[in-house]
Motif scaffolding. Structure first.
Motif, mmCIF file in Angstrom:
data_model
loop_
_atom_site.group_PDB
_atom_site.id
_atom_site.type_symbol
_atom_site.label_atom_id
_atom_site.label_comp_id
_atom_site.label_asym_id
_atom_site.label_seq_id
_atom_site.Cartn_x
_atom_site.Cartn_y
_atom_site.Cartn_z
ATOM 1 N N GLU A 1 -6.049 4.972 -3.685
ATOM 2 C CA GLU A 1 -4.912 5.369 -2.864
ATOM 3 C C GLU A 1 -4.186 6.564 -3.470
ATOM 4 O O GLU A 1 -3.742 7.465 -2.758
ATOM 5 C CB GLU A 1 -3.940 4.200 -2.703
ATOM 6 C CG GLU A 1 -4.459 3.090 -1.803
ATOM 7 C CD GLU A 1 -3.369 2.085 -1.487
ATOM 8 O OE1 GLU A 1 -2.329 2.501 -0.926
ATOM 9 O OE2 GLU A 1 -3.544 0.898 -1.787
ATOM 10 N N VAL A 2 -4.053 6.570 -4.806
ATOM 11 C CA VAL A 2 -3.411 7.701 -5.467
ATOM 12 C C VAL A 2 -4.221 8.970 -5.243
ATOM 13 O O VAL A 2 -3.669 10.042 -4.967
ATOM 14 C CB VAL A 2 -3.234 7.428 -6.970
ATOM 15 C CG1 VAL A 2 -2.716 8.684 -7.683
ATOM 16 C CG2 VAL A 2 -2.271 6.276 -7.193
ATOM 17 N N MET A 3 -5.541 8.859 -5.326
ATOM 18 C CA MET A 3 -6.388 10.022 -5.096
ATOM 19 C C MET A 3 -6.252 10.519 -3.660
ATOM 20 O O MET A 3 -6.150 11.724 -3.415
ATOM 21 C CB MET A 3 -7.849 9.671 -5.405
ATOM 22 C CG MET A 3 -8.144 9.442 -6.880
ATOM 23 S SD MET A 3 -9.861 8.974 -7.173
ATOM 24 C CE MET A 3 -10.721 10.410 -6.544
ATOM 25 N N ARG B 1 0.835 -1.191 0.000
ATOM 26 C CA ARG B 1 0.000 0.000 0.000
ATOM 27 C C ARG B 1 0.877 1.252 0.000
ATOM 28 O O ARG B 1 2.004 1.247 0.488
ATOM 29 C CB ARG B 1 -0.929 -0.005 1.204
ATOM 30 C CG ARG B 1 -1.919 -1.166 1.225
ATOM 31 C CD ARG B 1 -3.022 -0.868 2.202
ATOM 32 N NE ARG B 1 -3.778 0.314 1.794
ATOM 33 C CZ ARG B 1 -4.718 0.880 2.553
ATOM 34 N NH1 ARG B 1 -4.994 0.368 3.746
ATOM 35 N NH2 ARG B 1 -5.357 1.939 2.120
ATOM 36 N N LEU B 2 0.326 2.330 -0.527
ATOM 37 C CA LEU B 2 1.100 3.556 -0.669
ATOM 38 C C LEU B 2 1.533 4.096 0.694
ATOM 39 O O LEU B 2 2.662 4.570 0.855
ATOM 40 C CB LEU B 2 0.277 4.606 -1.424
ATOM 41 C CG LEU B 2 0.953 5.957 -1.674
ATOM 42 C CD1 LEU B 2 2.294 5.778 -2.365
ATOM 43 C CD2 LEU B 2 0.041 6.852 -2.507
ATOM 44 N N SER B 3 0.665 4.038 1.689
ATOM 45 C CA SER B 3 1.032 4.532 3.019
ATOM 46 C C SER B 3 2.191 3.726 3.593
ATOM 47 O O SER B 3 3.092 4.285 4.230
ATOM 48 C CB SER B 3 -0.177 4.474 3.952
ATOM 49 O OG SER B 3 -0.717 3.158 4.007
ATOM 50 N N MET C 1 0.095 -1.767 -11.823
ATOM 51 C CA MET C 1 -0.849 -1.318 -10.813
ATOM 52 C C MET C 1 -2.282 -1.612 -11.244
ATOM 53 O O MET C 1 -2.714 -1.161 -12.307
ATOM 54 C CB MET C 1 -0.699 0.194 -10.572
ATOM 55 C CG MET C 1 0.614 0.590 -9.940
ATOM 56 S SD MET C 1 0.643 2.347 -9.522
ATOM 57 C CE MET C 1 2.254 2.469 -8.735
ATOM 58 N N PRO C 2 -3.023 -2.376 -10.451
ATOM 59 C CA PRO C 2 -4.427 -2.626 -10.773
ATOM 60 C C PRO C 2 -5.272 -1.387 -10.530
ATOM 61 O O PRO C 2 -4.826 -0.405 -9.943
ATOM 62 C CB PRO C 2 -4.800 -3.751 -9.800
ATOM 63 C CG PRO C 2 -3.873 -3.559 -8.645
ATOM 64 C CD PRO C 2 -2.596 -3.063 -9.231
ATOM 65 N N ILE D 1 -3.813 8.995 4.660
ATOM 66 C CA ILE D 1 -4.294 8.004 3.685
ATOM 67 C C ILE D 1 -5.006 6.856 4.388
ATOM 68 O O ILE D 1 -6.008 6.320 3.897
ATOM 69 C CB ILE D 1 -3.115 7.478 2.837
ATOM 70 C CG1 ILE D 1 -2.531 8.606 1.975
ATOM 71 C CG2 ILE D 1 -3.556 6.315 1.951
ATOM 72 C CD1 ILE D 1 -1.278 8.209 1.228
ATOM 73 N N GLU D 2 -4.511 6.468 5.551
ATOM 74 C CA GLU D 2 -5.077 5.349 6.299
ATOM 75 C C GLU D 2 -6.348 5.725 7.061
ATOM 76 O O GLU D 2 -7.096 4.855 7.517
ATOM 77 C CB GLU D 2 -4.039 4.817 7.293
ATOM 78 C CG GLU D 2 -2.810 4.192 6.647
ATOM 79 C CD GLU D 2 -3.133 2.851 5.997
ATOM 80 O OE1 GLU D 2 -4.208 2.286 6.278
ATOM 81 O OE2 GLU D 2 -2.296 2.372 5.211
#
Length: 390
Positions: A124-126, A2-4, A117-118, A52-53
């Protein structure tokens, strides 16, 4: 990943990218350490990862996307970052570019780590973009408030500093037009008007030079010629004494005082240093200027007795809008003020290829200017002759 999680786990790589970009933020970055350039980058990134979380409603998402918050925290890393960047003379465009570069580098590094990236990562990007935009909005808000306050303070202090000499000149004019004065009284009023005019002229000159540097000029223009600095120093002492008649100025001349400099610029530099010393020195104690040359440079030292300047204040004493508080408040450090004299003095020294330093110890405050004895053209010519001889 995950991005975070990526942000927290790959913090060092992300901060290395931040450092590379921050180093390009000239001229502000030229005099800053890597620690100062990094500032609150890590704290901001960890706050973004937490954001983000965190679950959010559609209303909260919309507010954040518009760059707003119901109750922004003035102590948040983004707000503090905006304050520090303003204090370090960053421009608003440079502040904005830091966040744009941060967004690009994080997403680029994450894509390298993540691979294909699916569609599910879009959310997450948003969320990441919204968090970055929120941090940017907070930083810009704080930065703009500081800039507005500085401009208002600048205007207020300029008006205050001009009001004194203008009042003196107005009073002198009223007396001269209404009464028949003895010759000695007329001469006294004339000297008062001259002092006020000198003070305002020095202030206007500093304002013009400050504006010149702010408009993008790399260095102040200088017209060097070979002069005896003893004459320039004597004139500077005379002018400083005229502006500060309550202060005694002493000139101590050494040898080898010939140098290729712009005499008008050096005169301005010295008057600024002497005036600063006269304003902040211990009443009743003289201000000294020592001048001596060696094979390469001429050193000009202005020394006054007074309270010790804190180390953190010495590091910023040549910044515009900063100067020591007069009198008993001097020990408290620096305060926002017109205070362009030392800033202009530094710019003049740099324009000559020289330097200026400040030291405060043992009950004395000393400003030392070192100017090359040879002008730019002479240095190049000398280097060419040495190369040909070699």
């Amino acid at each position: 990943m995950r991005l975070s999680e990526f942000i927290n786990d790959y913090m060092d790589r992300i901060l290395a990218e931040w450092d590379r970009h921050a180093l390009t933020m000239t001229p502000a970055a030229d005099a800053m350490s890597l620690k100062a350039l990094r500032n609150h980058a890590e704290q901001m990134l960890r706050a973004v990862a937490v954001d983000i979380e965190t679950r959010q409603t559609e209303g909260e998402q919309r507010t954040k996307s518009l760059g707003g918050a119901d109750d922004p925290d003035p102590t948040s890393p983004a707000n503090v970052h905006g304050t520090m960047r303003h204090a370090s003379d960053f421009t608003l465009m440079q502040l904005n570019s830091e966040f744009r570069a941060l967004r690009a580098s994080v997403l680029h590094l994450w894509r390298e780590q993540h691979g294909a990236m699916p569609e599910s990562v879009l959310d997450e990007v948003m969320r990441f973009n919204e968090a970055i935009d929120q941090a940017l909005a907070e930083s810009i808000l704080t930065f703009s408030e500081r800039a507005d306050h500085a401009r208002d303070m600048f205007d207020a202090i300029l008006g205050h500093d001009l009001r004194g000499p203008l009042s003196s000149m107005t009073a002198a004019g009223e007396i001269l037009t209404r009464t028949q004065l003895r010759e000695d009284k007329a001469v006294e009023l004339g000297h008062r008007v001259k002092r006020a005019a000198r003070y305002m002229t020095a202030m206007v000159n500093d304002l013009l030079e400050f504006a010149r540097t702010r408009l993008g000029a790399d260095t102040l223009p200088v017209r060097p010629e070979t002069v005896n600095l003893a004459e320039v120093c004597s004139e500077a002492i005379h002018d400083a004494a005229a502006m500060h008649p309550e202060c005694e100025f002493e000139l101590v001349l050494g040898t080898r005082l010939e140098a290729c400099v712009d005499p008008d610029r050096v005169h301005q530099l010295l008057v600024n240093l002497l005036g600063n010393a006269g304003q902040h020195g211990t009443p009743g104690r003289p201000v000294q200027m020592h001048v001596a040359g060696d094979d390469t440079d001429v050193a000009l030292c202005v020394i006054n007795e007074g309270r010790q300047i804190p180390e953190e204040s010495l590091q910023r004493i040549f910044d515009p809008m900063m100067r020591l508080k007069p009198g008993d408040d001097a020990a408290k450090g620096v305060t926002a003020s017109l205070g362009l004299g030392l800033h202009v003095a530094r710019e003049i020294a740099l324009a000559h290829g020289g330097s200026i330093t400040a030291d405060s110890s043992g009950g004395q405050n000393k400003f030392t200017v070192r100017l090359p004895r040879q002008g730019p053209g002479q240095r190049q010519h000398g280097s060419s002759e040495q190369a040909a001889t070699a």
